[in-house]
Design a protein around this motif. Structure first.
Motif, PDB file in Angstrom:
ATOM      1  N   GLU B 237       0.836  -1.197   0.000  1.00 26.52           N
ATOM      2  CA  GLU B 237       0.000   0.000   0.000  1.00 26.52           C
ATOM      3  C   GLU B 237       0.871   1.248   0.000  1.00 26.52           C
ATOM      4  N   PRO B 239       2.089   5.003   0.531  1.00 24.91           N
ATOM      5  CA  PRO B 239       1.810   6.090   1.483  1.00 24.91           C
ATOM      6  C   PRO B 239       1.215   7.299   0.763  1.00 24.91           C
ATOM      7  N   LYS B 240       0.456   8.093   1.518  1.00 29.89           N
ATOM      8  CA  LYS B 240      -0.185   9.262   0.916  1.00 29.89           C
ATOM      9  C   LYS B 240       0.745  10.474   0.876  1.00 29.89           C
ATOM     10  N   ASN B 515      -6.231  12.311   9.046  1.00 25.47           N
ATOM     11  CA  ASN B 515      -6.183  10.849   9.093  1.00 25.47           C
ATOM     12  C   ASN B 515      -4.954  10.331   9.850  1.00 25.47           C
ATOM     13  N   GLN B 517      -3.513   8.093  12.472  1.00 30.40           N
ATOM     14  CA  GLN B 517      -3.917   6.931  13.259  1.00 30.40           C
ATOM     15  C   GLN B 517      -2.726   6.449  14.078  1.00 30.40           C
ATOM     16  N   ASN B 525       0.622   5.566  12.156  1.00 28.78           N
ATOM     17  CA  ASN B 525       0.532   4.808  10.916  1.00 28.78           C
ATOM     18  C   ASN B 525       0.989   5.694   9.764  1.00 28.78           C
ATOM     19  N   LYS B 528      -1.086   5.741   6.301  1.00 30.95           N
ATOM     20  CA  LYS B 528      -2.423   6.358   6.248  1.00 30.95           C
ATOM     21  C   LYS B 528      -2.393   7.876   6.386  1.00 30.95           C
ATOM     22  N   GLU B 530      -2.161  11.756   6.030  1.00 34.29           N
ATOM     23  CA  GLU B 530      -2.297  12.583   4.831  1.00 34.29           C
ATOM     24  C   GLU B 530      -2.056  14.035   5.173  1.00 34.29           C
TER      25      GLU B 530
END
Lengths: 312, 533
Positions: B237, B239-240, B515, B517, B525, B528, B530
């Motif tokens: 996944e 990262p943003k 976001n 977390q 995190n 996640k 952003e």
């Protein structure tokens, strides 16, 4: 003069080893279990304990062990090697990184003390019992009464967070602007003392015979103050500021912590907290040199300020 | 002429100041934070940045960006595969780990099973002095790598099958082994990390090469910051955010001031002195989430004053947990009445039963009947901000048991532990636990088994040891949890410790991120998070 300086330098060598021996003894005498301190609240594995014990000769205990470790340390020191901290970092590298920012901070503080403290002190000394004199006295009393541990967070909160005039923390690679607030906070205490010293000294010298003579000779007031009074009044102030420079270098522990400046005080604090003996001794050894040198500079400055003082 | 010399002397420091300041302002002004696109996260100076040598939160936080674990934990805290394709075993003793294809290290090297085997052997080899050494103790052959002159350099339990498969043989069956694999110590290290087989390069730690979503940007700038940037070849996944700056603070209060001023994006822990004002200071930037920490008071069970379980239960019943969590912790922690954290599968409420309920009259009766000591001492470390709640607890004990009670501060936790290990009279003492991986065994094993690594209070019950062991060796998760729960019931009977509080993440963010977390290990995190547009 040259011979005097040479003699002082030789004395400094002795003083250096004397103080490091004491610091070394104190650090290691007060040490609990450095390995457990390093691990914090976790248990230390036997493997880790064995590794660190061997690496730092921690198995050498008692008086014999102490001297064994001290001479080992001095031997490395003479080779320009400050050793490794308990976390495995080279102390020379740590200091190399920490030094510039602390020097900058200390010099800003010193400059603040000199520019504002000395000049305000001179004015207060000349205009004794005026409004200016009285208000600076009250202000300095206030500053002297508030410890840095209160002053620094207050300044940070109001000037940094609330009104956002300065960045709240300076970080490791700070701009002059970011260092200004911590510098002023750090310097404020010396500022207050320097102001009071200058004021008392100027006020006393204004009544001296040579000032009366100068005045009766018809010298203009400015020349009397700048050349005759100020010059003679600076001796106690220089003594104070010289020693203060050493203080500012090491005494920045609180200020550097509050403003997150990874300087010498910051590292010293960490060393003490984690019982990192090698780190504490390494930093203190260098600070001893700073004190010795600044004391020498002060003594030499006396001769510059007052030609009656001669060193042979 | 003399005047001029004087002028020179005073001018010198000023000139140097200005000169230095001019040099300083030439930098990029790293403190400002404005204008840079990096998301900044507070950490303390990590002790180490080698997977097998990192056990504290700050180092682990950085490594979660640089590495991708074999397994991670889902919302129910069950493990799921990330870098692993599958982790399987038929008997819980021989585990086969298949790796996902396509993972590469940041230097381009392909990740193979050997990279795991080498890293783990390095960590388990005692002379390397790695902090995470004991995490490998369940693997067969571990003991051969211990001691001053170990018999072997490699664990016999690790076998390469092919480039993407290896097997791990444990010395005893262990059902939770898959869960354990999510821990920091089980990351792989590339060939580039080693200068010779089994010898780590000194420079590796300054710029660790991992296989995770972020790679190092430059090297570790000690006491200052660690910069990482997105690794584009990462197959998982994405990262943003592109850049993350882990900014190192010595004091949490400084970081708190920066968060208030929007100068720092994430502060994972609000300093305790600011807890009461933080919700109003930060508004909707003040956040909480579950965490695995567990605070408790331990009894020196070897001390005859506290050797009677009834005495221990009476003291527990005399403590009003609600009152303390509310008045001292401003509800940032929750009262605890069980011996394992509520975040775990298998957690049950109030396992301490009656002993966990606040009942002063009953407590006093029981205490007197059992002949508890006339003076209770609670020892704690003075550097950790524990004074307030210890004082509150002491006052409750005084009022509710009618005994003399005092709090006694030791300078540091290490000093406290040293005294306990030497069995010096310290009275009760505070302890805390944060899990390494989400299983009940991670609480029960280290804290209460006879040889548990953190069992400082000399508690020993053969039945308990046996049940934990049977739980680890169970065939299915349900069976294991049942055994662990039976073991926990024994604790409720014996009360070797008094559960006090379960922790929470209490964190603050700037207005520039969204976001955010936090996981159960107090880590942000990184995938996640952003940037707020």
């Amino acid at each position: 003069m040259f011979r005097y300086i040479l003699r002082r330098l030789l004395q400094m060598v002795l003083a250096f080893f004397g103080t490091t021996l004491i610091v070394y003894a104190l650090t290691f005498a007060g040490q609990g279990d450095p390995i457990q301190a390093l691990a914090g609240e976790r248990p230390v594995t036997p493997a880790q304990r064995a590794y660190l014990t061997e690496k730092y000769h921690l198995d050498a205990t008692g008086v014999g062990g102490f001297f064994y470790r001290y001479f080992d340390y001095v031997k490395n020191l003479l080779q320009g090697n400050l050793g490794e901290s308990l976390t495995g970092r080279n102390i020379g590298d740590i200091l190399q990184q920490a030094w510039p920012v602390t020097v900058q901070l200390a010099l800003i503080a010193l400059a603040v003390a000199i520019i504002f403290g000395v000049s305000a002190g001179v004015i207060a000394g000349i205009r004794r019992a005026s409004i200016f004199d009285n208000s600076t006295l009250v202000l300095t009393l206030l500053v002297l009464g508030i410890p840095t541990i209160v002053l620094a967070p207050l300044a940070q909160y109001f000037l940094g967070v609330k009104w956002q005039l300065f960045p709240p923390t300076a970080g490791s690679d700070p701009t002059f602007y970011a260092l200004l607030l911590p510098g002023i906070v750090l310097g404020s205490l010396s500022l207050a003392t320097a102001l009071r010293l200058t004021r008392a000294s100027v006020a006393e010298n204004l009544r001296a015979d040579y000032v009366r003579t100068a005045r009766s000779k018809g010298l203009v007031k400015r020349r009397i103050v700048v050349v005759h009074v100020l010059r003679n009044s600076l001796i106690p102030v220089v003594t104070f500021l010289g020693v203060e420079l050493g203080n500012l270098m090491s005494g920045a522990i609180i200020t550097e912590g509050v403003f997150n400046i990874p300087g010498v005080g910051f590292n010293l604090f960490r060393g003490i907290r984690t019982e990192d003996g090698p780190l504490v001794v390494g930093i203190v050894s260098v600070l001893v040199v700073v004190y010795l040198v600044s004391n020498l500079v002060v003594d030499v400055l006396y001769a510059v300020l007052d030609p009656r003082i001669r060193y042979e | 002429m003399r005047v001029r010399r004087l002028a020179a002397w005073t001018a010198l420091p000023l000139a140097v100041t200005l000169g230095l300041a001019a040099c300083g302002s030439g930098g990029d002004g790293g403190s400002g934070g404005s204008g840079s696109s990096a998301v900044s996260i507070q950490i303390a100076e990590p002790k180490h940045l080698v997977p097998t040598n990192t056990t504290e939160t700050s180092g682990a936080q950085v490594l979660t960006g640089l590495f991708s674990p074999l397994v991670d934990y889902d919302a129910q805290n069950k493990p799921y595969e990330v870098a692993a394709q599958s982790v399987t075993s038929s008997d819980n003793k021989v585990w086969t780990i298949k790796l996902k294809d396509g993972f590469t290290f940041h230097n381009g090297e392909k990740v193979t099973s050997e990279d795991y085997i080498n890293a783990w052997n390095y960590g388990a080899y005692a002379p390397n002095g790695q902090d995470s050494n004991y995490f490998f103790e369940k693997i067969a052959g571990y003991t051969d790598l211990q001691g001053k002159a170990p018999k072997a350099k490699e664990m016999s339990g690790l076998k390469k099958v092919d480039d993407l498969t290896f097997t791990v043989t444990l010395s005893d069956p262990y059902i939770d082994f898959k869960t354990v694999l999510g821990y920091t110590a089980f990351y792989p290290m590339p060939d580039a990390a080693f200068s010779a087989p089994g010898v780590l390069k000194d420079s590796y730690e300054q710029a660790p090469i991992g296989q995770g979503p972020f790679k190092m940007k430059g090297t570790w700038q000690h006491d200052s910051k660690i910069d990482v940037e997105r690794y584009d070849a990462y197959p998982g996944e994405k990262p943003k955010v592109k850049n993350i700056e882990f900014r190192i603070y010595q004091q949490l209060t400084a970081a708190y001031a920066d968060v208030l001023a929007d100068n720092l994006d994430v502060l994972p822990t609000i300093p305790s002195e600011s807890l009461s004002t933080a919700p109003s200071d930060l508004g909707d930037r003040y956040k909480t989430s579950p965490m695995s920490s567990f605070q408790f008071l331990a009894f020196p069970t070897f001390d005859k004053d506290y050797s009677n379980p009834d005495v221990r239960k009476a003291i527990s019943m005399a403590i009003d947990r609600e009152e303390i969590t509310k008045s001292v912790f401003k509800d940032s922690q929750q009262p605890a009445r069980s011996f394992v954290s509520p975040v775990l599968p298998g957690y049950r409420e109030n396992t301490a039963g009656k002993a966990g309920e606040f009942n002063p009259t009953e407590a006093k009766k029981l205490y007197q009947a059992a002949g508890g000591p006339s003076k209770i001492v609670i020892s704690y470390n003075g550097d950790g901000g524990h004074k307030d709640w210890v004082d509150a607890t002491v006052n409750q004990l005084k009022a509710n048991l009618g005994v003399d009670a005092v709090g006694s501060a030791e300078p540091k936790f290490a000093d406290l532990l040293t005294k306990v290990e030497k069995k010096q009279p310290v009275g009760m003492f505070r302890m805390a636990w944060v899990m390494d991986y989400p299983t009940m065994e991670d609480y029960l094993g280290p804290l209460y088994t006879t040889n548990g690594s953190s069992n400082y209070y000399g508690y020993s019950n053969p039945d308990f040891d046996r049940l934990v062991k049977e739980g680890s060796a169970a065939k299915t998760q349900d069976e294991a949890i049942a055994k662990y729960q039976q073991a926990e019931d024994i604790l409720a009977k014996d009360m070797p410790v008094i559960p006090l509080r379960f922790g929470e993440n209490v964190f603050g963010t700037s207005s520039k991120v969204k976001n955010v977390q936090m996981d159960l290990f107090q880590r942000v995190n990184l995938v996640k998070i952003e940037a707020a547009s």
